[in-house]
Write an enzyme that holds these catalytic residues in place. Structure first.
Site, mmCIF file in Angstrom:
data_model
loop_
_atom_site.group_PDB
_atom_site.id
_atom_site.type_symbol
_atom_site.label_atom_id
_atom_site.label_comp_id
_atom_site.label_asym_id
_atom_site.label_seq_id
_atom_site.Cartn_x
_atom_site.Cartn_y
_atom_site.Cartn_z
ATOM 1 N N ASP A 1 3.796 -46.580 7.876
ATOM 2 C CA ASP A 1 3.849 -45.243 7.270
ATOM 3 C C ASP A 1 4.683 -45.215 5.989
ATOM 4 O O ASP A 1 5.784 -45.769 5.938
ATOM 5 C CB ASP A 1 4.424 -44.232 8.266
ATOM 6 C CG ASP A 1 3.514 -44.078 9.478
ATOM 7 O OD1 ASP A 1 2.293 -44.256 9.328
ATOM 8 O OD2 ASP A 1 4.034 -43.796 10.569
ATOM 9 N N HIS B 1 -1.612 -50.272 9.328
ATOM 10 C CA HIS B 1 -0.761 -49.772 8.238
ATOM 11 C C HIS B 1 0.664 -49.568 8.726
ATOM 12 O O HIS B 1 0.963 -49.661 9.924
ATOM 13 C CB HIS B 1 -1.297 -48.438 7.701
ATOM 14 C CG HIS B 1 -1.215 -47.311 8.681
ATOM 15 N ND1 HIS B 1 -2.054 -47.193 9.762
ATOM 16 C CD2 HIS B 1 -0.377 -46.249 8.759
ATOM 17 C CE1 HIS B 1 -1.756 -46.116 10.453
ATOM 18 N NE2 HIS B 1 -0.718 -45.517 9.872
ATOM 19 N N HIS C 1 0.922 -50.359 12.673
ATOM 20 C CA HIS C 1 0.251 -49.713 13.795
ATOM 21 C C HIS C 1 -1.182 -49.339 13.408
ATOM 22 O O HIS C 1 -1.533 -49.316 12.223
ATOM 23 C CB HIS C 1 1.028 -48.497 14.302
ATOM 24 C CG HIS C 1 1.313 -47.467 13.267
ATOM 25 N ND1 HIS C 1 2.290 -47.611 12.314
ATOM 26 C CD2 HIS C 1 0.747 -46.253 13.028
ATOM 27 C CE1 HIS C 1 2.322 -46.547 11.537
ATOM 28 N NE2 HIS C 1 1.384 -45.707 11.945
ATOM 29 N N ARG D 1 3.818 -35.853 14.935
ATOM 30 C CA ARG D 1 4.553 -37.000 14.368
ATOM 31 C C ARG D 1 5.703 -36.538 13.482
ATOM 32 O O ARG D 1 5.513 -35.709 12.586
ATOM 33 C CB ARG D 1 3.600 -37.881 13.542
ATOM 34 C CG ARG D 1 4.188 -39.240 13.221
ATOM 35 C CD ARG D 1 3.277 -40.041 12.327
ATOM 36 N NE ARG D 1 3.447 -39.668 10.933
ATOM 37 C CZ ARG D 1 2.840 -40.267 9.914
ATOM 38 N NH1 ARG D 1 1.985 -41.257 10.147
ATOM 39 N NH2 ARG D 1 3.039 -39.885 8.679
HETATM 40 C C1 SIN Z 1 -0.355 -42.756 12.623
HETATM 41 O O1 SIN Z 1 -0.975 -43.609 12.018
HETATM 42 O O2 SIN Z 1 0.751 -42.401 12.268
HETATM 43 C C2 SIN Z 1 -0.969 -42.148 13.874
HETATM 44 C C3 SIN Z 1 -1.072 -43.120 14.974
HETATM 45 C C4 SIN Z 1 -1.817 -42.576 16.150
HETATM 46 O O3 SIN Z 1 -2.341 -41.464 16.072
HETATM 47 O O4 SIN Z 1 -1.884 -43.248 17.166
#
Ligand code: SIN
Length: 283
Positions: A102, A100, A256, A271
């Site tokens: 963000d 995905h 990612h 994050r």
């Molecule tokens: C996310 O998808 O923003 C998290 C990625 C992760 O935890 O590695």
């Protein structure tokens, strides 16, 4: 152009580079200019051994743009601008365990996301990234032309809505907020990246539900083809975390995927999503 005040080590694969020799709490002007250049060049950059306090994490994020608070994610106690990405030992599902980008369900999606590792499992919990430049460039000219003429609908309803079924783990689901604030938006399928000037594919398996003007059923075969294509190893890289590692990815240039291979252990990440993103169609 080479880098003089930082060391940049490209990862194996289709995107990503480690930036070495910097302390993100005190970047010199030349270093800051070169870090920005590395971000534009590699789509995702990684830093090691950054023992940032939440306020320092926020200060680094604000250098890039305004903070775009995720309205669905749980937040770090005392720091409402920092989202908590947490998996507890008893949890089976993780956050982000599928390809995905963000906030693509927002009218102005998050430009980038800065993820900082706080607690990690002994092994596993890597994050994979895929280059949407590489994925688009490798398509045939005919398909590229078709995609440039399309828009797609992105939605948060099936992920964060009250009736959503994607996150089944009741503990995880209960941590999400504001289920009434879900909705749909339309974005170009191919964007022209404002930093690199390159074309990038802008659909993703988590949030893109159909092409605009097409039914879900009609959209499925082409979307599935694009998802399989863009996840090929040659477009991806894989990052192994250590406490204090940071990944800063460009949501317009990469996807990612958080690997969910560490059941029974805790993983805690902080994050911050950076806003200020408008998506320009390539055509
Ligand atoms: C996310 O998808 O923003 C998290 C990625 C992760 O935890 O590695």
């Amino acid at each position: 152009m080479s880098y003089e005040t930082i060391k940049v080590r490209k990862l194996t694969g289709g995107c990503g580079a480690e930036v070495l020799g910097v302390d993100l709490r005190q970047l010199g002007n030349r270093q800051w200019e070169e870090v920005q250049r590395a971000f534009a060049e590699f789509g995702v950059i990684f830093f090691r051994d950054q023992t940032l306090e939440p306020a320092e994490h926020l200060a680094f994020a604000r250098r890039w743009g305004p903070i775009d608070i995720n309205r669905f994610f749980p937040t770090v106690p005392g720091h409402p601008e920092i989202a908590e990405v947490r998996k507890e030992p008893a949890q089976r599902q993780n956050i982000g365990g599928g390809w995905h980008t963000d906030h693509s369900y927002d009218t102005a999606p998050a430009m980038g996301s800065i993820l900082l590792a706080r607690e990690l499992p002994e092994e596993g919990g890597d994050t994979l990234f895929a280059s949407m430049y590489g994925a688009f460039d490798a398509l045939s000219d005919g398909l590229k032309a078709t995609l440039r003429g399309l828009k797609a609908v992105h939605s948060s309803k099936h992920i964060f809505g009250a009736e959503a079924r994607v996150y089944e783990d009741p503990v995880l689901k209960a941590r999400f907020r504001n289920p009434e604030q879900v909705g749909d938006v339309v974005h170009p399928v191919v964007i022209r990246h404002p930093l690199s000037g390159r074309e990038a594919l802008y659909v993703n398996a988590a949030f893109t539900v159909r092409f605009d003007g097409w039914s879900v059923e009609d959209s499925r075969p082409l979307l599935d083809f694009l998802y399989r294509h863009a996840a090929k190893p040659e477009f991806t890289c894989r990052f192994r975390w250590r406490p204090g590692s940071i990944a800063f990815w460009d949501n317009r240039a990469t996807w990612h995927y958080a690997a969910n291979d560490y059941h029974g252990e805790r993983r805690l990440m902080h994050r911050i999503t950076v806003g200020g993103c408008t998506l320009a169609a390539a055509a």
